[in-house]
Design a protein around this motif. Structure first.
Motif, short mmCIF file in Angstrom:
data_model
loop_
_atom_site.label_atom_id
_atom_site.label_comp_id
_atom_site.label_asym_id
_atom_site.label_seq_id
_atom_site.Cartn_x
_atom_site.Cartn_y
_atom_site.Cartn_z
N TYR A 1 -66.07 -81.49 125.15
CA TYR A 1 -64.85 -82.14 125.62
C TYR A 1 -63.87 -81.05 126.05
O TYR A 1 -63.72 -80.05 125.36
N ILE A 2 -63.24 -81.26 127.19
CA ILE A 2 -62.24 -80.31 127.66
C ILE A 2 -60.97 -81.07 128.04
O ILE A 2 -61.01 -82.25 128.37
N LEU A 3 -59.87 -80.36 127.95
CA LEU A 3 -58.59 -80.95 128.33
C LEU A 3 -58.51 -81.09 129.84
O LEU A 3 -58.91 -80.20 130.59
N THR A 4 -57.98 -82.21 130.29
CA THR A 4 -57.67 -82.39 131.70
C THR A 4 -56.31 -81.75 131.96
O THR A 4 -55.62 -81.30 131.02
N LYS A 5 -55.91 -81.74 133.19
CA LYS A 5 -54.58 -81.22 133.53
C LYS A 5 -53.50 -82.03 132.78
O LYS A 5 -52.54 -81.47 132.27
N LYS A 6 -53.71 -83.33 132.72
CA LYS A 6 -52.77 -84.20 131.99
C LYS A 6 -52.74 -83.82 130.51
O LYS A 6 -51.67 -83.73 129.91
N GLY A 7 -53.91 -83.59 129.91
CA GLY A 7 -53.97 -83.19 128.51
C GLY A 7 -53.32 -81.84 128.29
O GLY A 7 -52.61 -81.63 127.31
N GLN A 8 -53.57 -80.90 129.20
CA GLN A 8 -52.98 -79.57 129.09
C GLN A 8 -51.46 -79.63 129.18
O GLN A 8 -50.77 -78.82 128.57
N SER A 9 -50.95 -80.61 129.91
CA SER A 9 -49.49 -80.70 130.08
C SER A 9 -48.78 -81.11 128.80
O SER A 9 -47.55 -81.04 128.72
N LEU A 10 -49.52 -81.51 127.78
CA LEU A 10 -48.92 -81.85 126.49
C LEU A 10 -48.68 -80.61 125.63
O LEU A 10 -48.21 -80.70 124.51
N ASN A 11 -48.99 -79.43 126.17
CA ASN A 11 -48.87 -78.19 125.40
C ASN A 11 -47.46 -77.97 124.86
O ASN A 11 -47.29 -77.55 123.73
N LYS A 12 -46.46 -78.26 125.65
CA LYS A 12 -45.08 -78.04 125.19
C LYS A 12 -44.71 -78.98 124.05
O LYS A 12 -43.99 -78.59 123.12
N ILE A 13 -45.21 -80.20 124.11
CA ILE A 13 -44.93 -81.16 123.04
C ILE A 13 -45.58 -80.69 121.74
O ILE A 13 -44.94 -80.69 120.69
N ILE A 14 -46.83 -80.27 121.81
CA ILE A 14 -47.53 -79.80 120.62
C ILE A 14 -46.85 -78.55 120.07
O ILE A 14 -46.66 -78.40 118.87
N TYR A 15 -46.46 -77.65 120.97
CA TYR A 15 -45.77 -76.43 120.55
C TYR A 15 -44.48 -76.78 119.81
O TYR A 15 -44.21 -76.27 118.72
N GLU A 16 -43.67 -77.63 120.39
CA GLU A 16 -42.38 -77.98 119.78
C GLU A 16 -42.57 -78.69 118.45
O GLU A 16 -41.81 -78.47 117.51
N MET A 17 -43.59 -79.54 118.34
CA MET A 17 -43.86 -80.21 117.07
C MET A 17 -44.26 -79.19 116.01
O MET A 17 -43.80 -79.27 114.86
N ALA A 18 -45.10 -78.24 116.38
CA ALA A 18 -45.53 -77.21 115.43
C ALA A 18 -44.35 -76.35 114.99
O ALA A 18 -44.21 -76.02 113.81
N MET A 19 -43.49 -75.99 115.94
CA MET A 19 -42.33 -75.16 115.61
C MET A 19 -41.35 -75.92 114.73
O MET A 19 -40.79 -75.37 113.78
N PHE A 20 -41.14 -77.19 115.00
CA PHE A 20 -40.26 -78.00 114.17
C PHE A 20 -40.78 -78.05 112.75
O PHE A 20 -40.04 -77.83 111.79
N CYS A 21 -42.08 -78.31 112.62
CA CYS A 21 -42.70 -78.39 111.29
C CYS A 21 -42.53 -77.08 110.53
O CYS A 21 -42.16 -77.07 109.36
N MET A 22 -42.78 -75.98 111.22
CA MET A 22 -42.69 -74.67 110.58
C MET A 22 -41.22 -74.30 110.28
O MET A 22 -40.90 -73.85 109.18
N ASP A 23 -40.33 -74.49 111.24
CA ASP A 23 -38.93 -74.13 111.06
C ASP A 23 -38.25 -74.95 109.97
O ASP A 23 -37.35 -74.46 109.29
N GLU A 24 -38.69 -76.18 109.82
CA GLU A 24 -38.10 -77.05 108.80
C GLU A 24 -38.86 -76.98 107.48
O GLU A 24 -38.60 -77.76 106.57
N ASP A 25 -39.83 -76.04 107.40
CA ASP A 25 -40.64 -75.87 106.19
C ASP A 25 -41.27 -77.18 105.72
O ASP A 25 -41.28 -77.50 104.54
N MET A 26 -41.79 -77.92 106.68
CA MET A 26 -42.50 -79.15 106.35
C MET A 26 -43.93 -78.79 105.98
O MET A 26 -44.48 -77.83 106.46
#
Length: 126
Positions: free
Chosen positions: A76-101
Motif C-alpha cells: 500500500y502506498i500513499l496517494t497524493k491526497k494521502g500525502q497531503s495529510l502530512n501537515k495534519i499528522i505532524y501538527e497532531m503529533a506535535m500537539f500530543c508531544m508539546d502537551e505531554d499527552m
C-alpha cells in the motif's frame, strides 16, 4: 454564508476519524507498506478490521493498493491526497508531544529530535 463555512473541515475529519486510519497513515509515512507491518504494534487490530480500513482508505483516495498478482505481495502506498495529510499528522503529533499527552514525558532535546524526525519523514518543512 461566511467564507470559512465554505471550507468543510468536517469532510476532512470524516476521512481520518475512523479507527486506525491515523495510525495507518503514520505507518505509511514512516515506511510501512504491507498488511502484516500495519499490525506489528497494534494487537487489538484484527485482520478483518484492518482489511476493511485499508479498503475504505483506498475508496477515499488516500492509498493505492499495489499487487504483482500474489496476495502476499500486496503493498500500500500513499496517494497524493494521502500525502497531503502530512501537515495534519505532524501538527497532531506535535500537539500530543508539546502537551505531554500519553505515557511518556519528553525533555526538550528529545522533543527537538522527534520534531526533526517527523519533519523528515512527513516531508514537511516548517
Amino acid at each position: 454564508m461566511n467564507l470559512y463555512d465554505q471550507c468543510s473541515i468536517e469532510s476532512v475529519v470524516s476521512l481520518i476519524k475512523r479507527k486506525w486510519v491515523i495510525q495507518i497513515l503514520k505507518d505509511l509515512f514512516f515506511g510501512k507498506s504491507r498488511f502484516s507491518q500495519f499490525k506489528e504494534d497494534k494487537p487489538d487490530l484484527s485482520n478483518r478490521v484492518l482489511s476493511n480500513c485499508l479498503k475504505s482508505m483506498e475508496e477515499d483516495g488516500l492509498i493505492t493498493r499495489i499487487s504483482d498478482g500474489y496476495e502476499r505481495d500486496v503493498e500500500y502506498i500513499l496517494t497524493k491526497k494521502g500525502q497531503s495529510l502530512n501537515k495534519i499528522i505532524y501538527e497532531m503529533a506535535m500537539f500530543c508531544m508539546d502537551e505531554d499527552m500519553g505515557d511518556t514525558k519528553f525533555n526538550d532535546e528529545t522533543k527537538c529530535e522527534i520534531k526533526r524526525n517527523f519533519k523528515d519523514r512527513l516531508l514537511f518543512k516548517k
